[in-house]
Structures are given as C-alpha cells and as structure tokens.
Motif scaffolding. Sequence first.
Motif, PDB file in Angstrom:
ATOM      1  N   ALA A   1     -24.523  -9.012 -50.988  1.00  0.00           N
ATOM      2  CA  ALA A   1     -25.738  -9.262 -51.749  1.00  0.00           C
ATOM      3  C   ALA A   1     -26.852  -9.685 -50.804  1.00  0.00           C
ATOM      4  O   ALA A   1     -26.631 -10.440 -49.855  1.00  0.00           O
ATOM      5  N   GLY A   2     -28.062  -9.179 -51.060  1.00  0.00           N
ATOM      6  CA  GLY A   2     -29.208  -9.548 -50.253  1.00  0.00           C
ATOM      7  C   GLY A   2     -29.179  -8.994 -48.844  1.00  0.00           C
ATOM      8  O   GLY A   2     -29.932  -9.440 -47.976  1.00  0.00           O
ATOM      9  N   GLU A   3     -28.308  -8.035 -48.617  1.00  0.00           N
ATOM     10  CA  GLU A   3     -28.185  -7.485 -47.278  1.00  0.00           C
ATOM     11  C   GLU A   3     -28.836  -6.100 -47.234  1.00  0.00           C
ATOM     12  O   GLU A   3     -28.873  -5.400 -48.234  1.00  0.00           O
ATOM     13  N   VAL A   4     -29.341  -5.734 -46.082  1.00  0.00           N
ATOM     14  CA  VAL A   4     -29.907  -4.395 -45.913  1.00  0.00           C
ATOM     15  C   VAL A   4     -29.047  -3.641 -44.916  1.00  0.00           C
ATOM     16  O   VAL A   4     -28.899  -4.057 -43.765  1.00  0.00           O
ATOM     17  N   VAL A   5     -28.437  -2.566 -45.383  1.00  0.00           N
ATOM     18  CA  VAL A   5     -27.591  -1.766 -44.510  1.00  0.00           C
ATOM     19  C   VAL A   5     -28.244  -0.404 -44.337  1.00  0.00           C
ATOM     20  O   VAL A   5     -28.696   0.203 -45.305  1.00  0.00           O
ATOM     21  N   GLY A   6     -28.294   0.057 -43.118  1.00  0.00           N
ATOM     22  CA  GLY A   6     -28.922   1.345 -42.844  1.00  0.00           C
ATOM     23  C   GLY A   6     -27.899   2.428 -42.592  1.00  0.00           C
ATOM     24  O   GLY A   6     -26.876   2.193 -41.950  1.00  0.00           O
ATOM     25  N   LEU A   7     -28.175   3.607 -43.117  1.00  0.00           N
ATOM     26  CA  LEU A   7     -27.423   4.810 -42.748  1.00  0.00           C
ATOM     27  C   LEU A   7     -28.417   5.702 -42.011  1.00  0.00           C
ATOM     28  O   LEU A   7     -29.380   6.171 -42.604  1.00  0.00           O
ATOM     29  N   VAL A   8     -28.204   5.898 -40.720  1.00  0.00           N
ATOM     30  CA  VAL A   8     -29.173   6.633 -39.927  1.00  0.00           C
ATOM     31  C   VAL A   8     -28.557   7.918 -39.428  1.00  0.00           C
ATOM     32  O   VAL A   8     -27.399   7.932 -39.000  1.00  0.00           O
ATOM     33  N   GLY A   9     -29.323   8.967 -39.433  1.00  0.00           N
ATOM     34  CA  GLY A   9     -28.849  10.216 -38.866  1.00  0.00           C
ATOM     35  C   GLY A   9     -29.869  11.308 -39.092  1.00  0.00           C
ATOM     36  O   GLY A   9     -30.840  11.127 -39.818  1.00  0.00           O
ATOM     37  N   GLU A  10     -29.600  12.447 -38.455  1.00  0.00           N
ATOM     38  CA  GLU A  10     -30.522  13.560 -38.573  1.00  0.00           C
ATOM     39  C   GLU A  10     -30.134  14.424 -39.765  1.00  0.00           C
ATOM     40  O   GLU A  10     -29.153  14.157 -40.445  1.00  0.00           O
ATOM     41  N   SER A  11     -30.882  15.502 -39.975  1.00  0.00           N
ATOM     42  CA  SER A  11     -30.595  16.357 -41.120  1.00  0.00           C
ATOM     43  C   SER A  11     -29.173  16.903 -41.021  1.00  0.00           C
ATOM     44  O   SER A  11     -28.717  17.266 -39.949  1.00  0.00           O
ATOM     45  N   GLY A  12     -28.480  16.909 -42.135  1.00  0.00           N
ATOM     46  CA  GLY A  12     -27.136  17.456 -42.161  1.00  0.00           C
ATOM     47  C   GLY A  12     -26.058  16.502 -41.679  1.00  0.00           C
ATOM     48  O   GLY A  12     -24.919  16.916 -41.510  1.00  0.00           O
TER      49      GLY A  12
ATOM     50  N   MET B   1     -28.334  19.662 -47.799  1.00  0.00           N
ATOM     51  CA  MET B   1     -27.131  18.939 -48.205  1.00  0.00           C
ATOM     52  C   MET B   1     -25.919  19.374 -47.394  1.00  0.00           C
ATOM     53  O   MET B   1     -25.090  18.562 -47.063  1.00  0.00           O
ATOM     54  N   GLY B   2     -25.922  20.621 -47.080  1.00  0.00           N
ATOM     55  CA  GLY B   2     -24.783  21.121 -46.319  1.00  0.00           C
ATOM     56  C   GLY B   2     -24.767  20.492 -44.946  1.00  0.00           C
ATOM     57  O   GLY B   2     -25.764  19.968 -44.474  1.00  0.00           O
ATOM     58  N   THR B   3     -23.647  20.541 -44.311  1.00  0.00           N
ATOM     59  CA  THR B   3     -23.631  20.030 -42.962  1.00  0.00           C
ATOM     60  C   THR B   3     -23.216  21.147 -42.044  1.00  0.00           C
ATOM     61  O   THR B   3     -22.891  22.234 -42.457  1.00  0.00           O
ATOM     62  N   GLU B   4     -23.265  20.818 -40.782  1.00  0.00           N
ATOM     63  CA  GLU B   4     -22.939  21.821 -39.804  1.00  0.00           C
ATOM     64  C   GLU B   4     -21.511  21.673 -39.309  1.00  0.00           C
ATOM     65  O   GLU B   4     -21.120  22.273 -38.332  1.00  0.00           O
ATOM     66  N   THR B   5     -20.760  20.837 -39.966  1.00  0.00           N
ATOM     67  CA  THR B   5     -19.375  20.716 -39.574  1.00  0.00           C
ATOM     68  C   THR B   5     -18.730  22.088 -39.680  1.00  0.00           C
ATOM     69  O   THR B   5     -18.888  22.756 -40.679  1.00  0.00           O
ATOM     70  N   THR B   6     -18.034  22.477 -38.648  1.00  0.00           N
ATOM     71  CA  THR B   6     -17.632  23.872 -38.606  1.00  0.00           C
ATOM     72  C   THR B   6     -16.544  24.221 -39.597  1.00  0.00           C
ATOM     73  O   THR B   6     -16.067  25.329 -39.604  1.00  0.00           O
ATOM     74  N   GLY B   7     -16.139  23.306 -40.371  1.00  0.00           N
ATOM     75  CA  GLY B   7     -15.383  23.710 -41.532  1.00  0.00           C
ATOM     76  C   GLY B   7     -13.900  23.472 -41.467  1.00  0.00           C
ATOM     77  O   GLY B   7     -13.279  23.124 -42.443  1.00  0.00           O
ATOM     78  N   ALA B   8     -13.307  23.606 -40.308  1.00  0.00           N
ATOM     79  CA  ALA B   8     -11.855  23.581 -40.252  1.00  0.00           C
ATOM     80  C   ALA B   8     -11.279  22.197 -40.499  1.00  0.00           C
ATOM     81  O   ALA B   8     -10.073  22.026 -40.499  1.00  0.00           O
ATOM     82  N   THR B   9     -12.131  21.197 -40.709  1.00  0.00           N
ATOM     83  CA  THR B   9     -11.648  19.848 -40.889  1.00  0.00           C
ATOM     84  C   THR B   9     -10.760  19.745 -42.119  1.00  0.00           C
ATOM     85  O   THR B   9     -11.214  19.971 -43.222  1.00  0.00           O
ATOM     86  N   PRO B  10      -9.504  19.431 -41.960  1.00  0.00           N
ATOM     87  CA  PRO B  10      -8.672  19.225 -43.133  1.00  0.00           C
ATOM     88  C   PRO B  10      -9.002  17.869 -43.745  1.00  0.00           C
ATOM     89  O   PRO B  10      -9.332  16.938 -43.033  1.00  0.00           O
ATOM     90  N   PRO B  11      -8.927  17.760 -45.051  1.00  0.00           N
ATOM     91  CA  PRO B  11      -9.335  16.523 -45.691  1.00  0.00           C
ATOM     92  C   PRO B  11      -8.534  15.315 -45.217  1.00  0.00           C
ATOM     93  O   PRO B  11      -9.037  14.205 -45.205  1.00  0.00           O
ATOM     94  N   ASP B  12      -7.302  15.553 -44.836  1.00  0.00           N
ATOM     95  CA  ASP B  12      -6.481  14.403 -44.459  1.00  0.00           C
ATOM     96  C   ASP B  12      -6.748  13.973 -43.019  1.00  0.00           C
ATOM     97  O   ASP B  12      -6.296  12.935 -42.590  1.00  0.00           O
ATOM     98  N   GLY B  13      -7.448  14.767 -42.279  1.00  0.00           N
ATOM     99  CA  GLY B  13      -7.650  14.450 -40.869  1.00  0.00           C
ATOM    100  C   GLY B  13      -8.813  13.524 -40.631  1.00  0.00           C
ATOM    101  O   GLY B  13      -9.237  13.330 -39.509  1.00  0.00           O
TER     102      GLY B  13
END
Lengths: 373, 347, 388
Positions: free
Chosen positions: A35-46, B1-13
């Motif tokens: 509560a009351g915390e700010v968490v960032g998720l940073v990254g580029e597109s995709g 929304m899509g990502t560039e992960t090349t796909g072969a990633t199994p869900p359990d890995g």
Amino acid sequence: MTTRLLTVEDLTVTFTARGRRDVTAVSGVSFDIGAGEVVGLVGESGCGKSVTSLALMGLLPRRGVRTGGRALLDGSTDLLALDDARIRDLRGTQLAMVFQDPLSSLNPVVPIGVQVTEILRRHRGLRGERARAEAAHLLDRVGIPDPARRLKEYPHQLSGGMRQRALIAMAVACAPRLLIADEPTTALDVTIQAQILELLRELVDQEGTALLMITHDLGVVAGLCDRVNVLYAGKVVEAAARRPLFAAPAHPYTHGLLASIPRLDAPRGQPLKPIRGSVNDTIAWAEGCAFAPRCDHFSPACLEGTPAQAPAPDAAVPGPRSHLVRCVHPVNTATAPDAARRDGQPRPGHPPHPPSEPPGAAPAASATKEKAE
Amino acid sequence: MGTETTGATPPDGDAPRPAPPAGTAAGTAVTSRRKDRIDRLAELTARTDTSTGSGLWVEALRRLRANKTALIGLGVLAVFLVLAVIGPWIAPYSPTAQTWRGEVFPNRGIFVGPRSGNWLGLDHLGRDELSRMLVGARQTLLVGVVATLIGFTVGALIGGFSGAALALGGRAGRTVDTVVMRFTDMLLALPSLLLAVSVAAIMGQSLTTVMVAVGVVQIPVFARLLRGSMLAQANSDYVLAARALGVRRRRIVLAHVLPNSLGPVIVQSTLALATAIIEAAALSFLGLGNPDAAQPEWGVMLAQAQRFFDQAPMMAVYPALGIIITALGFTLLGEAMREALDPKLRS
Amino acid sequence: MTESESASASASGPEPASASVSGSGPASAAPVPPQGAPPAPLLTLSGLKVHFPLRRGVVFDRTVGHVRAVDGVSLSVPAGRTYGLVGESGCGKTTLGRAVLRLTDITAGSVVFDGTDLAKLPEGEMRRARRRLQMVFQDPLGSLNPRQNIESILAEGMAAHGIGAGRKERRERIRAILDRVGLPAGSLSRYPHEFSGGQRQRIGIARALVLEPDLLICDEPVSALDVSIQAQVLNLLEELQDAMGLTYLVIAHDLAVVRHISDVIGVMYLGSLVEEAPGDELYGTPRHPYTKALMSAVPVPDPKAEDRRERILLTGDLPSPADPPAGCRFHTRCPWKQPTRCADERPALRPAGGAGTGHRVACHWAEEIAAGTLRPTGDLAAPVLHRV
C-alpha cells in the motif's frame, strides 16, 4: 513477511492464434506492491509491460490467450482465477487503470459528467444531485478548473492533459487501492506530463493508493518509483529499489539503456553508447538470455538456458526485495554509467562501440519476427 | 501487444527455476552443446538477405490464398465464369425454342416441374429452364461486368481528376474539386433506381440501356471513393517526403498517390459487381431491360416468373438463386480483398 | 521579428556560405566550439509567418479565421552547425520546418538559403532548390511509400534532379549511401515493412542524403523510435555531420535530445521564438519563464538529480493558435506575470546576458527575473523530497 497488497507470482501470458506459432508475451514475471508504494514496470515496445497490466485487470480476451501464474490481492484473491463478474466488481473498487491514450479511453459521445457519475452510481450507489456533486468534487480533486462546467462537456472539448485528468478522476472515483497507469504521460507534452506526474504522486502520498507505473521513460521512473522492474522480452531482467538501480545497474540491458539516453544535464557532445540491434533481435528465453544477441558481454554461458534471477553484485542483503538481476555476467558497479559517462570525451571522439546495427543481421531477423508478431 | 519472443518458449520453461547447471554436466557434452549454441546464436543474428522482399500486391495475393472466405468466393465465381463461357455449348436444348409449348398452360395453371428430360422443368412457354439458366449466365455476367466497368472507368476518371486537383493543385485545384464533387453529390443524392429509370427512359428499352443505367448509378460512388482515398494518401507523410525530395507533382500523383489509393476502389468494384447484377435484374424486372424476352437473362427470367409465382414458384427460385449465389461470391471475394489489402493488418 | 534583426538577416544573407558547406566544413575539422565565432549563416529566416485559413461553408468554403501556426520567427542557422528547435505540440515547430522547404505556403517573411530567398522562388525553381535542403521525418514507416522498394525510394530523388547518368550509376550511389547509414547492401530490393523502426529511419536519412544536400531538416528524427534505438540514430546523425559537413535544423519536443545534438537551441511557444541560446548557455541560465518551466519538467534518469529538481508547474494548457493571447503569448500561464506590459505588449526577441553569449530572449522582465527581484506569483512546486 507481511502480506503485500498485490503479489504477482510467475505471471505468464501466451497468445495462441490458430495457424500461428504461440507467442509468449510475458513469461514468469513476479513482483509485489505494498500500500502506498509506487512500483515501475519499465521496458521498450513489445517487452510485455502492457500485457502484464491487462492481465492483472482481467482485460485480456479469454479466447486465444493462455494465462499462467498467480496475482494475489491481499495474499488471498487470485485476480487471474476470477470470473468476469467478480473481476468487474473489483475493477473500480479495488483496482483501477489509466491508459496511454486518454481520447480513445473516453466515450466520445457521452459528456464527461455522465461518464464519471456512471461509475459513482455503479460502484458507490450515488444518484442524482449527490452523484453530480461528488463528480464535480472529483474533477476538482484532479485539478480540473471549473468542474461544474466541464462535467457537461464532451471528451473532444477537453485538452489532452485535461482528458488524462478526467480519466484519473474516473479511476480514483471509488478510492481504489491499486492504480495501474499504463504510459499515462506518453501522449502528453512535457509540461503537462509534469502536472500529471505531480497529481499521481499526490494521490499516492495522500490517499495511500498503490501505483503500478508502466512506462518506457527511465526519467519518469527515476522521479516516481520506489521499486523498479526492468522488463525485456517478457521477463524481469532486473529488479531493484530506485536508487541502487540507477546507481549501479547490473543487467547489461539496463546499463545500456542508461548509457544510451541523452540527458538534459549532460553537456553538448557527451557521447551516447547505443545498444546495438533492435528489440526484434532476440532469442527465446528457453534457449538462453533473450538479450544475448545485443549484449556486449555475451559469452557461450549466456546460452545455457534461462539465466536465473540472482542478487546483483551490490546487493547488500540478499532477499526477494533486494537488488536482483537475471544475468550470467552482471555488470560490475565500477563500470556503471555514471563512471562511463564521466570518462566520455566530447565530440568528435566517438564511442568505441560501433553504433550501427550489425550489417545484415538485424533486417532479416526483424523482418521474420515482425511477421510472426 | 505482441512480443518478439521467437516463440519456441514452452510455458513450463519460464518459472524462475534453478540456473542451468553449467558445471555439473559432463564435459564433452557441454562443449559440443556449447558449440551448437554459439552456432545457433550466429545463425539467429546472421540470418541474412534470404528474403528478396515482396511488394504489397504480392503479399496481398499470398494472404488472399490463405483466406477461406476468399477461396469460397473465388470458387463460386469460377463456376459462374465457366458456365457463362461454355453455357451455350453445354445447354441440352435451345433456350429460345418453345419445344414443349403444348404441355404448359399458364392460364389454366398447368406447369411442368423437374423431370428426366428437363432437370429444372419448363418455363411458361414450354422452354427448357436449365438451358435458359445456362445461357442466361453469360448475359447476366455481361451486364454486371460492363455496368461496373462503366461505373469504375468514368467514376475513377472523375474522382482521380478531382482528387489530384485537390491534393496538389493549390487554390485553383480546390475550386475544381468543389465544383466536381458537388455535381457527383447531386448524382449520389438521386435514388439509384430513379436515375436508372431516367437513363432507360432516355435511351429506350434495351440491354445496353440496362448496362449504362446501372453503370451511371455507380459513377458517383466510385468517384467519391477514389477521391477520398487519394486525399487521404495525399496527406500522408510519404507524399510529403516525395515533395520534399523535389519530385514533380505529376509523378507524385501517378507513382505515389494513385497506386496507394486504388485498393479500396478495387474492393468496391467487386462489391459493385454484385449490386450491378441485382440492379440489372431489378431493371429487367421492371420491364426496362432487353425487349426481346426470348433471349434468356436471369433478371428477365425472374421478372417473367413472378406472374406465375403462385402456381410455379420454382420458376422464380432458380434465377433468384443464381443471382444471389453469384452476388454472394463477388461480395465474399470483395470482403477478403479488403482485408488482404489493408496495410494495417500486415505483418 | 524586429527591424534590426531583419536588417541584419538580409545583410548577412547574401554572403556565400557555400564554401563552408562543400565537403570539408568546419564541423569535420575540429570539435565544434559552441562559444566560438559562428560561421556565416546558411539559412536565415526573418519574420516568417505561416497562417492557415480556417474554412467553413455549405457549398463553397469561406475563410472564417486563421490559425497562426508560425507567427513571426527570425533565426539563422550557421553553416556546418546544428540548430535545435524545441517546443511542445502545437507550437508551430513542425510547420516552421515544412515552411523552410515550402511544403506549406508561407504567409509572410523570408527564408534566405545561401543567398536566395526561397519564399519568392517560383514553384519550378523551388522544386530544384530542394536538392540542397532535405528533410527527415518523424514517422519512419509512414514517410516511406509502402509500395516502393528501397532502391526505388532512394532513386526517386536522383531521378527528379537528374543525378546519376543511368540506373547503374544511381545504384552505385545508393549502395554507397546505404553503407554510410549502416544498412546492408542487400536491402535494395526489400520493402519498408521488412525493416525495424531504426532501420526505416536510416532509410529516411539515406533518401535525404543521396541528393548530397547542404541542409538537413530533421523533424522529430527519433521520437517514434524505441529508447535503445534513439541513440543509434542520434550518433549516426552526428557522424554524418562530421563526415559530410552537413548543417542541421533539428526539430523535436524532447529537450534532452535537442540539447544533446544542437549547438544553438531555439525555444518556441505558440508560433514564436521565446528564447535562443547556445545549448550549454541555455541549460545553465535559462532566461525565459517558459524555458525555465520546460527544463524543470524534463525528467532525468537519475534519482539523485530527480530528488533535487525544482519543478515549475505551469497551470493550464496551451491556448489555441487560432486565437492567441494578446501581448506576450505566454502570459496566460506565466508564473512571473506582471500587471503591466505582459498582457498588452508583445515582447521582441532581444539580446540578453551580455554580448558574445549569443543569448536572445523574448520577455519584458528577463533581467528582473534573472536578478531575482521579481518573484513568481504562482505557487512553484518545491523540490519533492522523495520517500526513500
């Protein structure tokens, strides 16, 4: 350990379109927010940051999406396992979201006032004059001048900053405990961005709302977030509190990002050290580190499967909330960007790294992957 | 929304599982595996210029081939086309000869339904219905195609002229465009059937009249569409870039604006073909079509059959079904092409 | 904008600047000294105005007003240097860039490029003149025709200007320029959608450079790119400037990007230039209240700097350029607004901070604000001490 407001464990989102390869947008993301915390998720597109937020809000389509892991609210309610009706109730009262594009998030043919009172009616049972008064109060609260008049206006009559404020007003209408802001200032001008960030900061400080801030802008993160998760290709590659992250970025990606951003406080000609390639040049996490093709520290060890998350070199006390990095060769603090920057000579002494993408490499890879997208 | 992960990633890995134990595996296996992996990385990062690059049309075609709707539409149209071409040769009887005139008495309500010699029965004058359907396919297609061609050509000329004038003609161009477009707006505002009836009234009753009338109705639609499309393209960044390069206006219009504007117009023309066939049928139905009713055409057949609908509904159902299925084929193809040509749905 | 400026602009305009732009410009010789004597201007705008008519009408459109996108801007870009134009959306910076190339009609003022007033050139000559002034666009994909392959995109400008004798020679030049911007030679027959964002922007740069221009107008060259790609393109632009002696007019909303790449920075607000100074000077001593606010709003990726940062929060939004405020355009949002002059007298861009600094500011009260004798009337957000 005390129960956190939201604990995300091993969140995985896979898109399964028929006739196409499955695409794992988010794979095994874990973080928590108090509560009351700010968490960032940073990254580029995709990188999967927006998908993460949509998954938490239950806004991903059910068909063609496979979700794994848990997202526990108060340590008990799993947001990912709730049915549509339950999560709809939680949205608004417990969780709320602010999107990047304020214009398309508002209904263009309905006045602002109706859109705000609708929420108050649905979640707080307010009606008539009381709802209108509360709506005006909310708009006033987020700094919209002359709220009574604004309530009658349509979204297109408001400026971008005002729209974003209206959206925030709608999001906080029911005093949610967690606010998810997905690039809330990206579409805005920098002076308006400053206003909106100030508003978010106020909400956190005064109401104790937890804020999950999703952004690509490391500058925004540096000023706002308590704890930062850096995402790359669907995984958290580095997680740390704000100061250690910027003081000693341990993952080569974070390190590279910080060294490649022009800074307002750096003198003219301070060389930039770009990361080579593009976000499309990646390999599957199962085969190794997804960042390996772009990494300066690459070695065969990077391809021994997914690197584990481990304490960073500067982590004082190892623990789940210390400085964590997912890298075989974490960057040593000695070569942190501060040091690197100070070494840099002004132009025309160009950085030793070849700035261009490796000829021949990136285009083909990116082309094929964009098609797969 | 899509990502560039090349796909072969199994869900359990994906779980934060323990680090791959680099030191525990057997030495030789590790080195060989390592080599493989370095090769793999090299392969990933050096996948070079194998793709030669395919243009927008080539790619649209590729996507069209993978689209079920398009294939169904194409199939229907192919059958229709083949029938239209070979119909007169495979028709078992003459479509105009009233061979079984003595067996049909419309005023007494006696009709002949399907039987071994005449699979679809006889019409009200004792002619073989199947033969008339087969031969009529050609006429129907001709009416649809010619009418659409008239609409497309004239409409595209007007729209293209107007669009080019507006997009790059400056002040004078804007005036030209305003005048032309107000005129087409007037055409557009007229009820299409009324317009067609007027054209038919001027030109007299004939098959040409039907084609021209239906074509004229399509003109403002095509004109508006192409002009709007050109205007959108003319405001795009790459046209601005071409102007900044110093490319001549004429070349900008011909090489940039026009090719990129044609997509929606081509889609529209397949849809227009369907409406053209239906409208031609409607005009024939109203008695404005081919005066020689002996010459089979689906619309005319439908028109004539309605008089006997109470006693012999199938006589109307056959041509109606023919028209509906053909129109559906064109519509399906048109919709699929719209999707295939939409640049937003690429990649 | 003022009399003296337009006079000096027209005086310095005819000076041949071509010597410094052909090949070995001063930029390639030594690190650019920001404070040194500036070379002769290659491009000089004086009193540039671009007004867009607002049309409305049932049958025929009537003009009911004007959007004053650019409303009297005077500036000059020294040969071989980079002029950075910064401002928020709607300030007219993009329109200004397009007006220089006459991609939009110029309402008034002059655009003197290497001694020629482009604003007065007939259309045909302007088209030929564009060989020497090229542009890089914001949207790398949108600015490339999706139906053209790379060779066709790059050859188009050469064909328009009659560069290169035949297909073979043009292809040679294209290969050379592709190599220069860091694209594989095998890209020739590929299409824009097959490339990544950064590579598309390289194609856009190559398209401009293949004509060997003197001036490159970069309109938001990196804002559509991913963070990690921006530095690649910025570095490329700098390398190309050093190697080819190019002059840049960089237009961007990101002050950090502009500061990184520019020798001189101009700050625009609502169609006019409010401040102009060499980069370090502007960052060190911003004199216009808007510049101060703008700089204080830019987040820095450094928590230490962030926690120290004093934020000047502006109230309200940008007024409509169709109906700009009288007097100083900024007075409706200015924390230092004074009861006199601000609301009724439009400030001229005048030298400030002593001769030799190259600092110009359009504020009636710049000296008083700098001296600290004027206090801001609004409430400034104090440095936010972050909970750690």
